[in-house]
Motif scaffolding. Structure first.
Motif, PDB file in Angstrom:
ATOM      1  N   ARG A   1       0.830  -1.199   0.000  1.00  0.00           N
ATOM      2  CA  ARG A   1       0.000   0.000   0.000  1.00  0.00           C
ATOM      3  C   ARG A   1       0.869   1.257   0.000  1.00  0.00           C
ATOM      4  N   ARG A   2       2.121   1.166   0.397  1.00  0.00           N
ATOM      5  CA  ARG A   2       3.031   2.304   0.442  1.00  0.00           C
ATOM      6  C   ARG A   2       4.377   1.863  -0.086  1.00  0.00           C
ATOM      7  N   ASP A   3       5.169   2.819  -0.531  1.00  0.00           N
ATOM      8  CA  ASP A   3       6.497   2.454  -0.996  1.00  0.00           C
ATOM      9  C   ASP A   3       7.399   2.174   0.202  1.00  0.00           C
ATOM     10  N   ARG A   4       8.591   1.722  -0.043  1.00  0.00           N
ATOM     11  CA  ARG A   4       9.452   1.278   1.053  1.00  0.00           C
ATOM     12  C   ARG A   4       9.908   2.410   1.962  1.00  0.00           C
ATOM     13  N   ARG A   5       9.814   3.649   1.530  1.00  0.00           N
ATOM     14  CA  ARG A   5      10.203   4.768   2.381  1.00  0.00           C
ATOM     15  C   ARG A   5       9.004   5.303   3.183  1.00  0.00           C
ATOM     16  N   GLY A   6       7.812   4.784   2.928  1.00  0.00           N
ATOM     17  CA  GLY A   6       6.652   5.171   3.698  1.00  0.00           C
ATOM     18  C   GLY A   6       5.984   6.463   3.262  1.00  0.00           C
ATOM     19  N   ARG A   7       6.278   6.929   2.029  1.00  0.00           N
ATOM     20  CA  ARG A   7       5.699   8.193   1.579  1.00  0.00           C
ATOM     21  C   ARG A   7       4.420   7.995   0.764  1.00  0.00           C
ATOM     22  N   GLY A   8       4.046   6.808   0.465  1.00  0.00           N
ATOM     23  CA  GLY A   8       2.862   6.558  -0.325  1.00  0.00           C
ATOM     24  C   GLY A   8       3.195   6.411  -1.793  1.00  0.00           C
ATOM     25  N   PRO A   9       2.222   6.022  -2.593  1.00  0.00           N
ATOM     26  CA  PRO A   9       2.482   5.840  -4.026  1.00  0.00           C
ATOM     27  C   PRO A   9       2.773   7.171  -4.712  1.00  0.00           C
ATOM     28  N   ARG A  10       3.612   7.103  -5.728  1.00  0.00           N
ATOM     29  CA  ARG A  10       3.972   8.303  -6.483  1.00  0.00           C
ATOM     30  C   ARG A  10       2.925   8.613  -7.532  1.00  0.00           C
ATOM     31  N   GLY A  11       2.699   9.864  -7.754  1.00  0.00           N
ATOM     32  CA  GLY A  11       1.781  10.310  -8.792  1.00  0.00           C
ATOM     33  C   GLY A  11       2.455  11.367  -9.626  1.00  0.00           C
ATOM     34  N   PRO A  12       1.743  11.965 -10.573  1.00  0.00           N
ATOM     35  CA  PRO A  12       2.353  13.027 -11.374  1.00  0.00           C
ATOM     36  C   PRO A  12       2.697  14.232 -10.495  1.00  0.00           C
ATOM     37  N   LEU A  13       3.838  14.837 -10.781  1.00  0.00           N
ATOM     38  CA  LEU A  13       4.271  15.989 -10.003  1.00  0.00           C
ATOM     39  C   LEU A  13       3.472  17.241 -10.335  1.00  0.00           C
ATOM     40  N   ILE A  14       3.018  17.326 -11.592  1.00  0.00           N
ATOM     41  CA  ILE A  14       2.257  18.491 -12.036  1.00  0.00           C
ATOM     42  C   ILE A  14       0.956  17.977 -12.651  1.00  0.00           C
ATOM     43  N   PRO A  15      -0.175  18.487 -12.232  1.00  0.00           N
ATOM     44  CA  PRO A  15      -1.445  18.056 -12.837  1.00  0.00           C
ATOM     45  C   PRO A  15      -1.500  18.394 -14.322  1.00  0.00           C
ATOM     46  N   ALA A  16      -2.203  17.576 -15.071  1.00  0.00           N
ATOM     47  CA  ALA A  16      -2.292  17.755 -16.527  1.00  0.00           C
ATOM     48  C   ALA A  16      -2.998  19.044 -16.918  1.00  0.00           C
ATOM     49  N   THR A  17      -3.690  19.683 -16.001  1.00  0.00           N
ATOM     50  CA  THR A  17      -4.406  20.916 -16.321  1.00  0.00           C
ATOM     51  C   THR A  17      -3.510  22.152 -16.314  1.00  0.00           C
ATOM     52  N   LEU A  18      -2.299  22.045 -15.782  1.00  0.00           N
ATOM     53  CA  LEU A  18      -1.396  23.192 -15.718  1.00  0.00           C
ATOM     54  C   LEU A  18      -0.516  23.267 -16.965  1.00  0.00           C
ATOM     55  N   PRO A  19      -0.146  24.473 -17.383  1.00  0.00           N
ATOM     56  CA  PRO A  19       0.677  24.617 -18.593  1.00  0.00           C
ATOM     57  C   PRO A  19       2.037  23.949 -18.481  1.00  0.00           C
ATOM     58  N   ALA A  20       2.596  23.865 -17.306  1.00  0.00           N
ATOM     59  CA  ALA A  20       3.933  23.283 -17.148  1.00  0.00           C
ATOM     60  C   ALA A  20       3.927  21.779 -17.361  1.00  0.00           C
ATOM     61  N   PHE A  21       2.751  21.169 -17.493  1.00  0.00           N
ATOM     62  CA  PHE A  21       2.666  19.727 -17.712  1.00  0.00           C
ATOM     63  C   PHE A  21       3.259  19.350 -19.063  1.00  0.00           C
ATOM     64  N   ARG A  22       3.104  20.222 -20.056  1.00  0.00           N
ATOM     65  CA  ARG A  22       3.634  19.950 -21.389  1.00  0.00           C
ATOM     66  C   ARG A  22       5.112  20.313 -21.441  1.00  0.00           C
ATOM     67  N   SER A  23       5.871  19.534 -22.162  1.00  0.00           N
ATOM     68  CA  SER A  23       7.300  19.790 -22.278  1.00  0.00           C
ATOM     69  C   SER A  23       7.548  21.029 -23.138  1.00  0.00           C
ATOM     70  N   ARG A  24       8.770  21.549 -23.081  1.00  0.00           N
ATOM     71  CA  ARG A  24       9.114  22.716 -23.898  1.00  0.00           C
ATOM     72  C   ARG A  24       8.997  22.393 -25.384  1.00  0.00           C
ATOM     73  N   ALA A  25       9.364  21.168 -25.749  1.00  0.00           N
ATOM     74  CA  ALA A  25       9.276  20.770 -27.155  1.00  0.00           C
ATOM     75  C   ALA A  25       7.821  20.746 -27.612  1.00  0.00           C
ATOM     76  N   GLU A  26       6.916  20.256 -26.780  1.00  0.00           N
ATOM     77  CA  GLU A  26       5.495  20.226 -27.132  1.00  0.00           C
ATOM     78  C   GLU A  26       4.927  21.644 -27.231  1.00  0.00           C
ATOM     79  N   GLN A  27       5.346  22.515 -26.340  1.00  0.00           N
ATOM     80  CA  GLN A  27       4.889  23.900 -26.394  1.00  0.00           C
ATOM     81  C   GLN A  27       5.406  24.582 -27.663  1.00  0.00           C
ATOM     82  N   PHE A  28       6.642  24.279 -28.053  1.00  0.00           N
ATOM     83  CA  PHE A  28       7.218  24.845 -29.270  1.00  0.00           C
ATOM     84  C   PHE A  28       6.444  24.345 -30.497  1.00  0.00           C
TER      85      PHE A  28
END
Length: 156
Positions: free
Chosen positions: A24-51
């Motif tokens: 249920r948790r990773d070995r360090r006890g921090r919980g499962p990893r998810g995306p760092l930035i939600p897909a709704t924010l502009p920073a979700f897309r890479s610089r190449a995709e924005q270009f």
């Protein structure tokens, strides 16, 4: 000297007849990893995709006026230009190139992402520079001046 058998039994996960426990948790006890930035924010897309989006916007603007002349023309983005410059390119790194249709290949306009990004001062300047590069390459391809292609062409 190794740990005692009682400590090993406490540290080992309980295995029941070949079934592993659900983690249920990773070995360090921090919980499962998810995306760092939600897909709704502009920073979700890479610089190449924005270009790529900036190039598509510039092409859409031009195709409204020059749709018939640009039909079949491919537009592409590459990171950097090849190391062998064309004979007419002297000095400096090209920001884009156009290739006329020949031998069954469609006409192509290529914009080089890294050189364009390095010349832009901010995101607004980048959008303007991408538009100017696309206009210049389309002008070369259609044998016209950039001002004919886009009356609002600023040039650099």
């Amino acid at each position: 000297m190794g740990p005692t058998p009682d400590l090993e039994a406490e540290a080992a996960p309980a295995v029941v007849e070949g079934v592993l426990p659900v983690r249920r948790r990773d070995r360090r006890g921090r919980g499962p990893r998810g995306p760092l930035i939600p897909a709704t924010l502009p920073a979700f897309r890479s610089r190449a995709e924005q270009f790529d989006d900036l190039v598509l916007d510039a092409v859409d603007d031009l195709e409204r006026t020059w749709e018939r002349q640009l039909s079949g023309t491919e537009f592409a983005v590459e990171d950097v230009p090849p190391s062998d410059p064309a004979p007419w390119e002297d000095g400096g790194v090209p920001l884009g190139r156009c290739f006329p249709a020949e031998a069954g290949q469609p006409a192509r306009v290529v914009v080089y992402r890294r050189p364009v990004e390095l010349r832009a001062e901010d995101p607004e300047d980048l959008a303007d520079l991408v538009h100017d590069v696309v206009v210049e390459q389309v002008a070369h391809l259609l044998a016209r001046t950039p001002e004919e292609i886009d009356p609002h062409f600023e040039g650099r």
